[in-house]
Design a protein around this motif. Structure first.
Motif, mmCIF file in Angstrom:
data_model
loop_
_atom_site.group_PDB
_atom_site.id
_atom_site.type_symbol
_atom_site.label_atom_id
_atom_site.label_comp_id
_atom_site.label_asym_id
_atom_site.label_seq_id
_atom_site.Cartn_x
_atom_site.Cartn_y
_atom_site.Cartn_z
ATOM 1 N N LEU A 138 0.827 -1.206 0.000
ATOM 2 C CA LEU A 138 0.000 0.000 0.000
ATOM 3 C C LEU A 138 0.864 1.258 0.000
ATOM 4 C CD1 LEU A 138 -2.836 -1.098 2.441
ATOM 5 C CD2 LEU A 138 -3.010 -0.721 -0.019
ATOM 6 N N ASP A 139 1.957 1.236 0.751
ATOM 7 C CA ASP A 139 2.867 2.386 0.736
ATOM 8 C C ASP A 139 3.456 2.595 -0.658
ATOM 9 O OD1 ASP A 139 2.517 3.073 3.401
ATOM 10 O OD2 ASP A 139 4.165 1.802 4.095
ATOM 11 N N LYS A 140 3.829 1.500 -1.303
ATOM 12 C CA LYS A 140 4.412 1.589 -2.638
ATOM 13 C C LYS A 140 3.382 2.097 -3.642
ATOM 14 C CE LYS A 140 6.850 -1.166 -6.127
ATOM 15 N NZ LYS A 140 7.326 -2.525 -6.501
ATOM 16 N N ALA A 171 2.940 5.809 -3.258
ATOM 17 C CA ALA A 171 4.093 6.547 -3.773
ATOM 18 C C ALA A 171 4.100 6.559 -5.304
ATOM 19 C CB ALA A 171 5.382 5.930 -3.238
ATOM 20 N N GLU A 172 3.843 5.401 -5.917
ATOM 21 C CA GLU A 172 3.895 5.316 -7.370
ATOM 22 C C GLU A 172 2.765 6.102 -8.031
ATOM 23 O OE1 GLU A 172 3.877 1.147 -8.142
ATOM 24 O OE2 GLU A 172 6.054 0.934 -7.883
ATOM 25 N N GLU A 173 1.615 6.135 -7.389
ATOM 26 C CA GLU A 173 0.480 6.877 -7.960
ATOM 27 C C GLU A 173 0.464 8.339 -7.506
ATOM 28 O OE1 GLU A 173 -1.541 5.561 -10.170
ATOM 29 O OE2 GLU A 173 -0.645 3.555 -10.032
ATOM 30 N N ARG A 174 1.431 8.713 -6.657
ATOM 31 C CA ARG A 174 1.541 10.079 -6.147
ATOM 32 C C ARG A 174 0.261 10.528 -5.435
ATOM 33 N NH1 ARG A 174 4.747 13.160 -11.151
ATOM 34 N NH2 ARG A 174 6.551 11.760 -11.152
ATOM 35 N N LEU A 175 -0.171 9.680 -4.511
ATOM 36 C CA LEU A 175 -1.389 9.951 -3.758
ATOM 37 C C LEU A 175 -1.053 10.330 -2.331
ATOM 38 C CD1 LEU A 175 -3.562 6.891 -4.909
ATOM 39 C CD2 LEU A 175 -3.595 9.220 -5.827
ATOM 40 N N ASP A 176 -1.779 11.296 -1.806
ATOM 41 C CA ASP A 176 -1.637 11.583 -0.381
ATOM 42 C C ASP A 176 -2.338 10.485 0.410
ATOM 43 O OD1 ASP A 176 -4.468 12.186 -0.152
ATOM 44 O OD2 ASP A 176 -4.039 14.150 -1.024
ATOM 45 N N ARG A 177 -2.207 10.538 1.728
ATOM 46 C CA ARG A 177 -2.713 9.451 2.563
ATOM 47 C C ARG A 177 -4.216 9.269 2.395
ATOM 48 N NH1 ARG A 177 -0.887 10.444 8.256
ATOM 49 N NH2 ARG A 177 1.110 9.984 7.258
ATOM 50 N N PHE A 178 -4.965 10.348 2.394
ATOM 51 C CA PHE A 178 -6.414 10.225 2.260
ATOM 52 C C PHE A 178 -6.793 9.641 0.901
ATOM 53 C CE2 PHE A 178 -10.341 11.929 0.464
ATOM 54 C CZ PHE A 178 -11.278 11.453 1.382
#
Length: 337
Positions: free
Chosen positions: A73-75, A78-85
């Protein structure tokens, strides 16, 4: 789940900080377990993610199926350039889709290999090689002749499996089932093409239009070859459809594909029947009953898995598209290259 409820669930996870991935991974495992209990495989779920939510969700589904955990999920975030929400909301959307899926027919497990099936890998490798050449050539006649030769090899492999079982005094092995994606657009015409390929190779297919796949029932020696040939024919049909023109109407394209599927089915069936006739002359009277027993086993398994089915009628609306589709299919030389 309504949009507000999805936002609330994502916000709750995001508020956990970096540990949100632990909660999300746990929820994912539970939801997938429940979906599998309703007949879905993880491959099916990934296909539905693409169909209903889009390509980023397919990447998420495939990644989680391979390694359902925090690092995945962290990866993904990061790869999709999404913030946590936003990452949490993507997981919520995916799990909402999975949770809403209804029960479907569970697939039968392919039987274990039997002695003598070792040649199947070699036959399939030859079929793949022929179809790869068919997809790469710029000459339509060569492409379709290579496809016809691949069909002859597929038919021969199925016949050999039946003959081996008859020679060993064994009855037909239990058929298995495989779901094959039938993507938009023109799903009906594509499902018709898959049905034609399946029928020519001693299999049966049942189209689930609402879920974007067909379930193909057949013996293990036939199922993979059916999928390989179907995929290749789709590539070749698309190339023939767009050859020489840049703009075609929807009715033209759909009529082309329906006609192509119908004619390809005729040609593939003729190729199979020719192989059966030749093999029967060489093998003697034992072969035809062995093939009939395999066909009956496939038919009985299909009826057991799908006791209620309905027929779908497709009609081409564009005469030019119908003519061009049939012409494209007619280029095949069934005697091979």
């Amino acid at each position: 789940m309504e949009e507000n409820a999805k936002d609330a669930a994502a916000s709750e996870w995001a508020a956990l900080g970096p540990s949100w991935t632990r909660a999300a991974a746990k929820a994912y495992a539970q939801v997938v377990k429940e979906a599998v209990g309703r007949g879905w495989t993880e491959e099916d779920l990934a296909r539905m993610a693409t169909r209903e939510l889009g390509e980023p969700f397919h990447r998420l589904a495939v990644a989680m199926a391979a390694a359902p955990g925090r690092r995945t999920l962290d990866k993904f975030a990061a790869e999709e350039r999404l913030d946590r929400f936003s990452a949490a909301r993507a997981v919520v959307d995916l799990l909402g889709l999975y949770s809403a899926l209804p029960p479907i027919t569970a697939l039968t497990v392919p039987p274990p290999s039997t002695p003598g099936e070792g040649s199947g890998g070699k036959a399939l490798a030859r079929i793949r090689a022929l179809l790869a050449k068919a997809e790469s050539t710029g000459f339509p006649e060569e492409a379709e002749a290579l496809s016809a030769k691949a069909q002859q090899l597929m038919a021969r492999h199925s016949i050999d499996a039946a003959a081996l079982a008859a020679a060993n005094g064994a009855g037909p092995d239990a058929p298995a089932a495989r779901r094959i994606g039938v993507d938009r657009p023109y799903e009906g015409a594509k499902a018709l093409l898959l049905d034609a390929v399946a029928a020519a190779n001693r299999c049966e297919s049942v189209w689930s239009a609402e879920f974007g796949f067909s379930t193909v029932v057949g013996h293990r020696s036939d199922l993979e070859a059916v999928e390989v040939l179907f995929t290749s024919l789709l590539v070749q049909a698309d190339r023939a459809l767009h050859r020489g023109r840049t703009s075609r109407s929807r009715d033209f394209r759909e009529s082309f594909l329906i006609s192509y599927a119908a004619r390809v089915g005729e040609r593939l069936t003729a190729a199979t029947e020719a192989e059966v006739a030749e093999a029967a002359r060489a093998a003697g009277p034992e072969l035809l009953p062995a093939l009939a027993a395999r066909d009956l086993a496939v038919r009985d398994t299909t009826r057991r898995l799908f006791p209620r089915t309905t027929a779908t009628r497709l009609k081409g609306r564009d005469a030019d598209g119908w003519r061009d589709g049939r012409t494209a299919a007619d280029r095949a030389r069934l005697e091979g290259p």
